[in-house]
Design a protein around this motif. Sequence first.
Motif, PDB file in Angstrom:
ATOM      1  N   ARG A  31       0.344  -1.383   0.032  1.00 38.78           N
ATOM      2  CA  ARG A  31      -0.268  -0.047   0.290  1.00 38.78           C
ATOM      3  C   ARG A  31       0.791   1.498   0.093  1.00 38.78           C
ATOM      4  O   ARG A  31       1.014   2.295   1.514  1.00 38.78           O
ATOM      5  N   TYR A  32       1.790   1.875  -0.795  1.00 40.76           N
ATOM      6  CA  TYR A  32       2.398   2.667  -0.702  1.00 40.76           C
ATOM      7  C   TYR A  32       1.260   4.337  -1.016  1.00 40.76           C
ATOM      8  O   TYR A  32       2.197   4.784  -0.527  1.00 40.76           O
ATOM      9  N   GLY A  33       0.600   4.242  -1.243  1.00 47.94           N
ATOM     10  CA  GLY A  33       0.149   5.751  -1.189  1.00 47.94           C
ATOM     11  C   GLY A  33      -0.313   5.530  -0.116  1.00 47.94           C
ATOM     12  O   GLY A  33      -0.051   7.054   0.277  1.00 47.94           O
ATOM     13  N   VAL A  37       1.481   8.855   2.499  1.00 46.35           N
ATOM     14  CA  VAL A  37       1.195   9.419   3.163  1.00 46.35           C
ATOM     15  C   VAL A  37       1.142  10.485   4.376  1.00 46.35           C
ATOM     16  O   VAL A  37       1.378  11.139   4.835  1.00 46.35           O
ATOM     17  N   LYS A  38       0.875   8.286   4.863  1.00 46.59           N
ATOM     18  CA  LYS A  38       1.428   8.601   6.051  1.00 46.59           C
ATOM     19  C   LYS A  38       2.693   9.091   7.255  1.00 46.59           C
ATOM     20  O   LYS A  38       2.702   9.811   7.440  1.00 46.59           O
ATOM     21  N   ILE A  39       3.584   8.471   6.342  1.00 48.10           N
ATOM     22  CA  ILE A  39       4.749   8.883   6.673  1.00 48.10           C
ATOM     23  C   ILE A  39       5.227  11.073   5.798  1.00 48.10           C
ATOM     24  O   ILE A  39       6.290  11.394   7.648  1.00 48.10           O
ATOM     25  N   GLY A  40       5.115  11.298   4.973  1.00 49.17           N
ATOM     26  CA  GLY A  40       4.530  12.589   4.938  1.00 49.17           C
ATOM     27  C   GLY A  40       4.338  13.077   6.070  1.00 49.17           C
ATOM     28  O   GLY A  40       4.722  14.164   6.422  1.00 49.17           O
ATOM     29  N   LEU A  41       2.778  12.643   6.228  1.00 48.31           N
ATOM     30  CA  LEU A  41       1.759  13.757   7.716  1.00 48.31           C
ATOM     31  C   LEU A  41       3.205  13.639   8.620  1.00 48.31           C
ATOM     32  O   LEU A  41       3.321  14.214   9.381  1.00 48.31           O
ATOM     33  N   ASN A  42       3.887  12.237   9.199  1.00 47.12           N
ATOM     34  CA  ASN A  42       4.031  12.174  10.162  1.00 47.12           C
ATOM     35  C   ASN A  42       5.391  13.383  10.515  1.00 47.12           C
ATOM     36  O   ASN A  42       5.498  14.048  11.450  1.00 47.12           O
ATOM     37  N   VAL A  43       5.947  13.100   9.615  1.00 45.87           N
ATOM     38  CA  VAL A  43       7.559  14.031   9.118  1.00 45.87           C
ATOM     39  C   VAL A  43       6.309  16.188   9.433  1.00 45.87           C
ATOM     40  O   VAL A  43       7.398  16.225  10.272  1.00 45.87           O
ATOM     41  N   LEU A  44       5.621  15.851   9.052  1.00 45.67           N
ATOM     42  CA  LEU A  44       5.322  17.475   9.171  1.00 45.67           C
ATOM     43  C   LEU A  44       4.930  17.378   9.827  1.00 45.67           C
ATOM     44  O   LEU A  44       5.371  18.723  10.225  1.00 45.67           O
ATOM     45  N   ALA A  45       3.890  17.010  10.448  1.00 41.59           N
ATOM     46  CA  ALA A  45       3.454  16.852  11.796  1.00 41.59           C
ATOM     47  C   ALA A  45       4.372  17.300  12.855  1.00 41.59           C
ATOM     48  O   ALA A  45       4.864  17.818  13.768  1.00 41.59           O
ATOM     49  N   PHE A  46       5.949  16.094  13.259  1.00 37.17           N
ATOM     50  CA  PHE A  46       6.974  16.398  13.920  1.00 37.17           C
ATOM     51  C   PHE A  46       7.511  17.674  13.763  1.00 37.17           C
ATOM     52  O   PHE A  46       8.187  18.197  15.176  1.00 37.17           O
ATOM     53  N   ALA A  47       8.205  18.123  12.402  1.00 34.95           N
ATOM     54  CA  ALA A  47       8.489  19.197  12.129  1.00 34.95           C
ATOM     55  C   ALA A  47       8.176  20.019  13.200  1.00 34.95           C
ATOM     56  O   ALA A  47       8.902  21.365  13.254  1.00 34.95           O
ATOM     57  N   GLY A  48       6.819  20.376  12.594  1.00 35.31           N
ATOM     58  CA  GLY A  48       5.591  21.504  12.876  1.00 35.31           C
ATOM     59  C   GLY A  48       5.867  21.523  13.901  1.00 35.31           C
ATOM     60  O   GLY A  48       5.532  22.764  14.942  1.00 35.31           O
TER      61      GLY A  48
END
Length: 341
Positions: A31-33, A37-48
């Motif tokens: 389930r690449y999509g 999305v999951k990893i991208g949102l996690n990293v953005l939230a973590f950095a934010g």
Amino acid sequence: MTTIDTPTTKDANDYVELSRMMHRHGLLGRRYGYYGVKIGLNVLAFAGGWVAFVHLGDSWWQLFLAVFFAVMFGQLAFIGHDAGHKQIFRTGRANDVIGFWHGGMVGLSYASWMEQHRQHHANPNHEDDDPDIHIPAIAFTTEQAEQRRGFFRWMAKYQAFLFFPLLLLEGFSLHVSSVQALLRRDLKARRVEICLLVAHFAGYLTAVFLVLSPLTGIVFILVHQCLWGVYMGCSFAPGHKGMPTIRAGHTLDFLRRQVLTTRNIRGGRIVDFTLGSLNYQVEHHLFPSMPRPNLRLAQPIVQAFCDRKGIEYSQCGWLRTYGYVLRHLHDVGAPLRLAKS
């Protein structure tokens, strides 16, 4: 919790039949999509979160961010867990890149943790071979409780009352065990792990004590790490604690070994998100490489299959499962409480 101690052999072909059903439904495909999305949102939230941390400055309002980071550490750890089971990519190397990266972000030794976790998956609730039921602070069988001495024996007596307070230390315990693992020369990618953990602790402590005063910084760390420990413990413990254990010499086929020692937690999308889909523990143990979002789809198929085969399938609500865990821990300590001092 009961003990499975009568040697039993069942039809191993049952698992083959169930596996074919999973393949027919396409539930073992990647389930690449979803993970992108999951990893991208996690990293953005973590950095934010860290941007907000710097912007907020030396303030007690930072304790709300400590709660946020406890949740984020849990979510990042879930991705590392998925990578360790090859749920994200088909190749081990690609999954390991994600696993080491996420382990570094939360300060865990990915390689060491997965070694122990794989032993657990191979032997869930086995009284000799499952490392997850060999913890000095908790006795999971009456035999373990009887073997405790000194302070640990006192803890075993009242472990049901101590369970959640002990989880406050779980985050620190995970860090300590990860650092200890670096002393092992046979640890996979040891140099990479050393660099990642040094970078994590150096960056984390520098950020905290550059932005916060010493007192605020210490409280921030305590709130963050303690709540993360509770989050991790509450996510992983319900799947097996209070379920039957397997004694040495007992023979079970793979399907029954996984199902009979494992418990699911009912719930919708919120529970799935909060527990990283570990609430589908039965399906995860049967198909460890199945991508996380597919576990929810596999659950009714597996349950119906078990019902048809006469295999007990355990599932209950979120709060009730903790009741089972605490009741079991209380029962294990009962002989010690009844014994004369």
